[in-house]
Scaffold this active site. Structure first.
Site, PDB file in Angstrom:
ATOM      1  N   HIS A   1      50.398  39.676  30.922  1.00  0.00           N
ATOM      2  CA  HIS A   1      50.715  39.534  32.345  1.00  0.00           C
ATOM      3  C   HIS A   1      51.416  38.207  32.566  1.00  0.00           C
ATOM      4  O   HIS A   1      50.946  37.158  32.115  1.00  0.00           O
ATOM      5  CB  HIS A   1      49.465  39.576  33.218  1.00  0.00           C
ATOM      6  CG  HIS A   1      49.768  39.339  34.667  1.00  0.00           C
ATOM      7  ND1 HIS A   1      50.235  40.344  35.487  1.00  0.00           N
ATOM      8  CD2 HIS A   1      49.739  38.215  35.435  1.00  0.00           C
ATOM      9  CE1 HIS A   1      50.460  39.845  36.692  1.00  0.00           C
ATOM     10  NE2 HIS A   1      50.163  38.564  36.684  1.00  0.00           N
TER      11      HIS A   1
ATOM     12  N   SER B   1      42.697  38.402  41.780  1.00  0.00           N
ATOM     13  CA  SER B   1      43.667  39.460  42.063  1.00  0.00           C
ATOM     14  C   SER B   1      44.315  39.951  40.769  1.00  0.00           C
ATOM     15  O   SER B   1      44.358  41.158  40.489  1.00  0.00           O
ATOM     16  CB  SER B   1      44.738  38.928  43.025  1.00  0.00           C
ATOM     17  OG  SER B   1      45.779  39.870  43.194  1.00  0.00           O
TER      18      SER B   1
ATOM     19  N   ARG C   1      46.470  38.200  52.467  1.00  0.00           N
ATOM     20  CA  ARG C   1      46.727  36.814  52.057  1.00  0.00           C
ATOM     21  C   ARG C   1      48.176  36.423  52.306  1.00  0.00           C
ATOM     22  O   ARG C   1      48.485  35.294  52.665  1.00  0.00           O
ATOM     23  CB  ARG C   1      46.388  36.631  50.576  1.00  0.00           C
ATOM     24  CG  ARG C   1      44.896  36.641  50.272  1.00  0.00           C
ATOM     25  CD  ARG C   1      44.635  36.806  48.792  1.00  0.00           C
ATOM     26  NE  ARG C   1      45.387  35.849  47.993  1.00  0.00           N
ATOM     27  CZ  ARG C   1      45.917  36.128  46.809  1.00  0.00           C
ATOM     28  NH1 ARG C   1      45.793  37.342  46.293  1.00  0.00           N
ATOM     29  NH2 ARG C   1      46.572  35.205  46.147  1.00  0.00           N
TER      30      ARG C   1
ATOM     31  N   ASP D   1      41.857  44.887  46.090  1.00  0.00           N
ATOM     32  CA  ASP D   1      42.860  43.855  45.846  1.00  0.00           C
ATOM     33  C   ASP D   1      44.148  44.161  46.585  1.00  0.00           C
ATOM     34  O   ASP D   1      44.787  43.261  47.138  1.00  0.00           O
ATOM     35  CB  ASP D   1      43.146  43.728  44.352  1.00  0.00           C
ATOM     36  CG  ASP D   1      44.286  42.754  44.093  1.00  0.00           C
ATOM     37  OD1 ASP D   1      44.085  41.553  44.359  1.00  0.00           O
ATOM     38  OD2 ASP D   1      45.368  43.190  43.674  1.00  0.00           O
TER      39      ASP D   1
ATOM     40  N   LYS E   1      43.033  43.748  38.467  1.00  0.00           N
ATOM     41  CA  LYS E   1      43.947  44.835  38.095  1.00  0.00           C
ATOM     42  C   LYS E   1      44.036  44.986  36.580  1.00  0.00           C
ATOM     43  O   LYS E   1      44.048  46.105  36.062  1.00  0.00           O
ATOM     44  CB  LYS E   1      45.336  44.583  38.684  1.00  0.00           C
ATOM     45  CG  LYS E   1      45.391  44.655  40.210  1.00  0.00           C
ATOM     46  CD  LYS E   1      46.817  44.665  40.721  1.00  0.00           C
ATOM     47  CE  LYS E   1      47.498  43.321  40.569  1.00  0.00           C
ATOM     48  NZ  LYS E   1      47.157  42.361  41.612  1.00  0.00           N
TER      49      LYS E   1
END
Length: 425
Positions: free
Chosen positions: A82, A183, A168, A161, A187
């Site tokens: 990620h 967050s 947010r 989320d 995921k």
């Protein structure tokens, strides 16, 4: 439970219990806790932070709000990457098939671009026929046939989320490191991967502008991964200048194919190989085929072609091209000392490569090609950048984004972050 008590606890600097966190996340997901109440709690978290136990519990509550994917039926270990996002960050495209060619399975759920940072799905959707939306069964089929899949997350994955992320964005609480970390990790853990490598970008083109904040985020995410049984490491990598020479959608796909074909920009190749080795080590496959060899011998390219084809794309199709181009040339001879990632990313966005709202379309052919990189010698009149757009009227606005972003000096060297700054985990 009383939501006011939860808000007041965090507002006054207290620690939320696991029971409070479980309740408030579930209640918010179901609509029992109002948007303005969760806004107040998010601001309290931003101002007062969270302990590791709180962040772990918050992440777990968001995971439990939806489904959790399971890849245990595969005959190879799973590993994923990620990135926190940047400019020219096309690394997923060559990375996923390279890791697959070395024996791991890569189930990667990716997103779309927003603002100056590009999105992996937008890049891949520039390939004719390629599909981002797959069912879990289709993902499994692609993993079995190609070894890697890159697609959009379904609505059933961490719905808490998804709801909190949108809140947010409009309440000034995006910068909260506990909320960013939970967050991302909710995921990724719900995605079901057995190992995870985090690429935390640092610099003007990244969300984290300095090494200190990036390190705090990385350490928080690595701890969350460990607490949830996912082998997790993080690299802090430079985003003070664009990655590679292409910034956009189709232009980044073309550059990724160059890398898979054994060429491409040195920084893209280096980061691809470095992250691939980390992913394979995290999956317990570090003693096997080396990613650099997979790029050299064509096996990474073969995996790419299988992956694209399995998701409906034509790996041989001509990629979209913008109708108009505009060159930015150097005003003097010397060394390119500055090519600011944020300025280049903003220019690409204004050319049509990105979007201001999630529902906006993107231009697949729009973007920026960087003919010189910081540290390289340039001559007066030499092209530094080529801007690509479908509408020539976009060039003026894009050029304003580049004011101060490009500097050439008769003497001196650029002050750049190292490509890989640190490793955590």
């Amino acid at each position: 439970m009383d939501v006011i008590d939860v808000i007041l606890t965090k507002r006054d600097g207290g620690r939320l219990s696991g029971e409070q966190i479980d309740w408030v996340v579930d209640a918010y997901t179901r609509g029992v806790v109002a948007e303005e109440q969760m806004s107040a709690l998010a601001m309290a978290i931003l101002l007062n932070g969270m302990t590791r136990a709180e962040v772990t519990a918050w992440t777990e509550a968001m995971i439990r709000s939806g489904e959790r994917m399971d890849w245990t039926g595969l005959d190879r270990p799973t590993t994923d990457k990620h990135s926190t996002g940047g400019v020219g960050d096309k690394i997923t495209l060559p990375l996923a098939p390279t890791v697959a060619a070395c024996g791991a399975a890569v189930p990667q759920l990716s997103g779309r671009g927003l603002g100056h940072t590009g999105g992996t799905l937008d890049k891949l959707e520039s390939i004719p026929g390629w599909r981002a939306s797959l069912s879990t069964e289709e993902m499994l089929d692609v993993l079995r046939s190609a070894g890697a899949v890159v697609c959009a997350a379904g609505t059933g994955l961490a719905p808490a989320d998804r709801k909190l992320y949108a809140l947010r964005d409009v309440t000034g609480t995006v910068e909260s490191i506990p909320l960013i970390a939970s967050s991302i990790m909710s995921k990724k853990i719900a995605e079901g991967t057995g190992a995870l490598v985090l690429d935390v970008k640092v610099g003007s083109g990244a969300f984290m502008k300095n090494v200190e904040s990036a390190r705090e985020l990385a350490e928080t995410m690595v701890a969350i991964g460990g607490d949830h049984g996912v082998r997790t490491v993080a690299l802090l990598t430079a985003m003070d200048r664009p990655l590679g020479r292409a910034v956009g959608n189709a232009v980044e796909v073309a550059e990724s194919v160059e890398v898979l074909d054994g060429g491409g920009p040195e920084d893209v190749v280096e980061l691809t190989v470095t992250l691939a080795r980390e992913m394979l080590a995290a999956a317990g496959l570090d003693g096997g085929k080396d990613p650099a060899d997979a790029l050299r011998d064509g096996s990474a390219m073969d995996a790419w072609r299988r992956m694209i084809s399995a998701q409906g794309g034509d790996p041989d199709a001509e990629l979209p091209r913008a109708a108009e181009t505009h060159e930015v040339t150097s005003s003097e001879t010397g060394v390119l000392t500055r090519l600011d990632a944020y300025g280049v990313g903003l220019a690409a966005w204004r050319l049509g490569a990105g979007r201001a709202r999630k529902e906006d379309p993107v231009s697949f052919g729009a973007g920026v090609i960087c003919h010189a990189k910081p540290g390289e010698q340039v001559k007066a009149g030499q092209p530094l950048l080529t801007l690509h757009a479908d509408d020539a009227g976009r060039f003026e606005h894009a050029l304003r984004a580049l004011d101060g972003a490009v500097e050439v000096s008769a003497e001196g060297a650029p002050e750049l972050l190292p490509l890989v700054i640190d490793r955590i985990g």
